[in-house]
Design a protein around this motif. Structure first.
Motif, PDB file in Angstrom:
ATOM      1  N   VAL A 192       0.727  -1.370  -0.137  1.00  0.00           N
ATOM      2  CA  VAL A 192       0.102  -0.009  -0.028  1.00  0.00           C
ATOM      3  C   VAL A 192       0.952   1.142  -0.064  1.00  0.00           C
ATOM      4  CG1 VAL A 192      -2.066  -1.133   1.306  1.00  0.00           C
ATOM      5  CG2 VAL A 192      -0.198  -0.146   2.572  1.00  0.00           C
ATOM      6  N   HIS A 195       0.435   3.781  -2.777  1.00  0.00           N
ATOM      7  CA  HIS A 195      -0.596   4.717  -2.744  1.00  0.00           C
ATOM      8  C   HIS A 195      -0.470   5.713  -1.520  1.00  0.00           C
ATOM      9  CE1 HIS A 195      -2.405   2.376  -5.831  1.00  0.00           C
ATOM     10  NE2 HIS A 195      -2.009   1.410  -5.245  1.00  0.00           N
ATOM     11  N   GLY A 197      -0.210   4.808   1.401  1.00  0.00           N
ATOM     12  CA  GLY A 197      -0.955   4.002   2.540  1.00  0.00           C
ATOM     13  C   GLY A 197      -0.198   3.657   3.502  1.00  0.00           C
ATOM     14  N   ILE A 199      -0.775   0.544   7.080  1.00  0.00           N
ATOM     15  CA  ILE A 199      -1.557  -0.203   7.961  1.00  0.00           C
ATOM     16  C   ILE A 199      -0.882  -0.302   9.164  1.00  0.00           C
ATOM     17  CG2 ILE A 199      -2.878  -2.364   8.346  1.00  0.00           C
ATOM     18  CD1 ILE A 199      -3.582  -0.684   5.831  1.00  0.00           C
ATOM     19  N   MET A 213      -6.197   2.043   9.300  1.00  0.00           N
ATOM     20  CA  MET A 213      -5.692   2.296   7.630  1.00  0.00           C
ATOM     21  C   MET A 213      -5.108   3.897   7.884  1.00  0.00           C
ATOM     22  SD  MET A 213      -8.264   0.088   5.638  1.00  0.00           S
ATOM     23  CE  MET A 213      -7.472  -0.141   4.337  1.00  0.00           C
ATOM     24  N   CYS A 217      -4.589   5.543   2.775  1.00  0.00           N
ATOM     25  CA  CYS A 217      -5.969   4.445   2.784  1.00  0.00           C
ATOM     26  C   CYS A 217      -6.947   5.017   3.542  1.00  0.00           C
ATOM     27  CB  CYS A 217      -5.238   3.267   3.393  1.00  0.00           C
ATOM     28  SG  CYS A 217      -4.046   2.346   2.698  1.00  0.00           S
ATOM     29  N   GLN A 218      -6.628   6.260   4.542  1.00  0.00           N
ATOM     30  CA  GLN A 218      -7.648   6.823   5.181  1.00  0.00           C
ATOM     31  C   GLN A 218      -8.631   7.494   4.591  1.00  0.00           C
ATOM     32  OE1 GLN A 218      -6.658   9.573   8.129  1.00  0.00           O
ATOM     33  NE2 GLN A 218      -8.498   9.178   9.153  1.00  0.00           N
ATOM     34  N   CYS A 220     -10.066   6.538   1.676  1.00  0.00           N
ATOM     35  CA  CYS A 220      -9.849   6.298   0.314  1.00  0.00           C
ATOM     36  C   CYS A 220     -11.414   5.570  -0.186  1.00  0.00           C
ATOM     37  CB  CYS A 220      -8.683   5.335  -0.082  1.00  0.00           C
ATOM     38  SG  CYS A 220      -8.801   4.672  -1.716  1.00  0.00           S
ATOM     39  N   ALA A 223     -10.780   1.818   0.043  1.00  0.00           N
ATOM     40  CA  ALA A 223     -10.224   1.178   1.412  1.00  0.00           C
ATOM     41  C   ALA A 223     -10.988  -0.276   1.417  1.00  0.00           C
ATOM     42  CB  ALA A 223     -10.383   1.903   2.661  1.00  0.00           C
ATOM     43  N   THR A 226      -9.387  -2.946  -0.629  1.00  0.00           N
ATOM     44  CA  THR A 226      -8.263  -3.049   0.027  1.00  0.00           C
ATOM     45  C   THR A 226      -7.968  -3.958   1.172  1.00  0.00           C
ATOM     46  OG1 THR A 226      -7.487  -1.036  -0.799  1.00  0.00           O
ATOM     47  CG2 THR A 226      -6.030  -2.166   0.747  1.00  0.00           C
ATOM     48  N   ASP A 247     -11.429  -3.278  11.021  1.00  0.00           N
ATOM     49  CA  ASP A 247     -10.941  -2.011  10.543  1.00  0.00           C
ATOM     50  C   ASP A 247     -11.412  -0.730  11.527  1.00  0.00           C
ATOM     51  OD1 ASP A 247      -9.905   0.312   9.667  1.00  0.00           O
ATOM     52  OD2 ASP A 247     -11.280   0.344   7.700  1.00  0.00           O
ATOM     53  N   HIS A 251     -12.820   6.675   8.769  1.00  0.00           N
ATOM     54  CA  HIS A 251     -12.711   7.038   7.468  1.00  0.00           C
ATOM     55  C   HIS A 251     -13.145   8.500   7.095  1.00  0.00           C
ATOM     56  CE1 HIS A 251     -10.526   3.632   5.779  1.00  0.00           C
ATOM     57  NE2 HIS A 251     -11.382   2.920   6.503  1.00  0.00           N
TER      58      HIS A 251
END
Lengths: 260, 114
Positions: A192, A195, A197, A199, A213, A217-218, A220, A223, A226, A247, A251
């Motif tokens: 990731v 991009h 990102g 984790i 994330m 990633c947050q 996205c 997400a 992924t 998760d 977000h």
């Protein structure tokens, strides 16, 4: 006045009240007052924070001798959670991906006896079921009733709910943590990073994994993809005894959520 | 996400108040609340609302331009299309000139006994 009307006025320049978040409320100085148009400070980007949601209990429900089960389909109707007022797999979780994996675990066997059940995830006092075929709320109503009945019958029978082989497979939290962290460091995060990102492993409870994330990633829009097709697969392939994977990313929060 | 027809908000200010007007953002567009009553000084209660008539990808309450604003509690009433009206109560939060707080919550999921 509706937002659409306000926005249309904004673009026609007839309403100075509509502003981008973070812009100063006061009126901008006239060009002649300003030394340079380029000297204006950029608007402040505000950080979105979350206030705690206060749950107001409608009525106090004490312990009951009856087995009470409540069904709640997910917002996208991809799965249905059945919440039981007693433990199904206390302190641990397990994903049964198919009927064969349920062999020896009476609880999962009974759920798979219901037509169109695809997978069963049990965790503490909940069972999360996915199904084949149509997935509207009305499709879940009948199926959830059947699954609820199967759970109730198994609980009433009083036997062990989960196979002893599965229980024996689950190592200590420390081992789960070390192995999941290794997968994150060697497979997931390098994947990731392209991009922007990242984790982060935030908790291990029994064999249940919680991640966050961050970076790109947050917030996205991809997400969820992924998470389910990338992270879940990597975790389960490398660490087969991992149970539920959650998760806990906010977000909608932070400085750059996708939907802002 | 349903279409949000209107929302109303009631805000209880805690130890540190701020000045009116109170702004919110809908999908990153900042506006003042309408139909307002009360105040946002220390210990005061404020109410306001807005006819949105659109989809709320984000809905936030904006912090003050300077200083802090201690919010003790917020109750938001949502009127969404094809959904029964619902309310959410948010707990304490402190806002300043760098922050805004999310006030959007999806409608509650349907649940039933099985």
């Amino acid at each position: 006045m509706s937002v659409l009307k306000k926005l249309s006025q904004m673009f026609s320049g007839s309403d100075s009240k509509v502003q981008q978040a973070g812009e100063a409320v006061s009126e901008s100085p006239k060009p002649s007052d300003s030394p340079s148009a380029f000297a204006e400070e950029p608007p402040v980007r505000r950080r979105v924070i979350q206030a705690p949601v206060v749950i107001e209990e409608a009525e106090a429900s004490g312990p009951s001798d009856q087995i009470l089960i409540k069904a709640e389909p997910s917002r996208d109707n991809e799965q249905c959670k059945l919440m039981v007022n007693r433990p199904l797999f206390k302190g641990h979780s397990w994903l049964f991906s198919n009927f064969e994996e349920a062999a020896g675990s009476p609880l999962a066997e009974s759920v798979f006896s219901v037509d169109s059940v695809e997978t069963v995830l049990i965790h503490d006092s909940t069972a999360v079921v996915t199904k084949t075929g149509a997935k509207g709320v009305s499709d879940w109503e009948a199926l959830a009733k059947e699954v609820g009945g199967a759970l109730r019958r198994t609980l009433e029978a009083g036997a062990d709910l989960v196979s002893k082989d599965i229980i024996a497979k689950i190592p200590s939290e420390q081992v789960v943590q070390e192995e999941i962290q290794k997968v994150i460091d060697t497979e997931v995060n390098p994947g990731v990073a392209g991009h922007g990102g990242k984790i982060t492993l935030t908790a291990i409870t029994g064999n249940t994994v919680t991640i966050q994330m961050g970076g790109g990633c947050q917030g996205c829009s991809a997400a969820d993809l992924t998470l389910k097709q990338g992270i879940h697969s990597a975790f389960r392939k490398a660490v087969p005894y991992v149970g539920a994977i959650y998760d806990e990313t906010d977000h909608a929060g932070g400085l750059n959520p996708y939907y802002r | 996400m349903p279409k949000l027809n209107r929302f109303n908000i009631e805000i209880e200010t805690g130890e540190t108040g701020t000045d009116l007007p109170v702004h919110f953002t809908i999908n990153n567009h900042k506006m003042p609340l309408e139909d307002t009553q009360g105040g946002v000084a220390q210990g005061k209660t404020f109410t306001g609302g807005f006819e949105i008539g659109s989809f709320a990808h984000s809905l936030t309450l904006v912090g003050p331009e300077s200083g802090q604003w201690d919010i003790r509690k917020m109750k938001v009433d949502y009127d969404c299309e094809h959904t029964a009206p619902y309310s959410v109560v948010f707990g304490a939060v402190t806002l300043d000139e760098t922050s805004e707080v999310n006030i959007w919550q999806d409608p509650p999921l349907p649940t039933w006994d099985v």
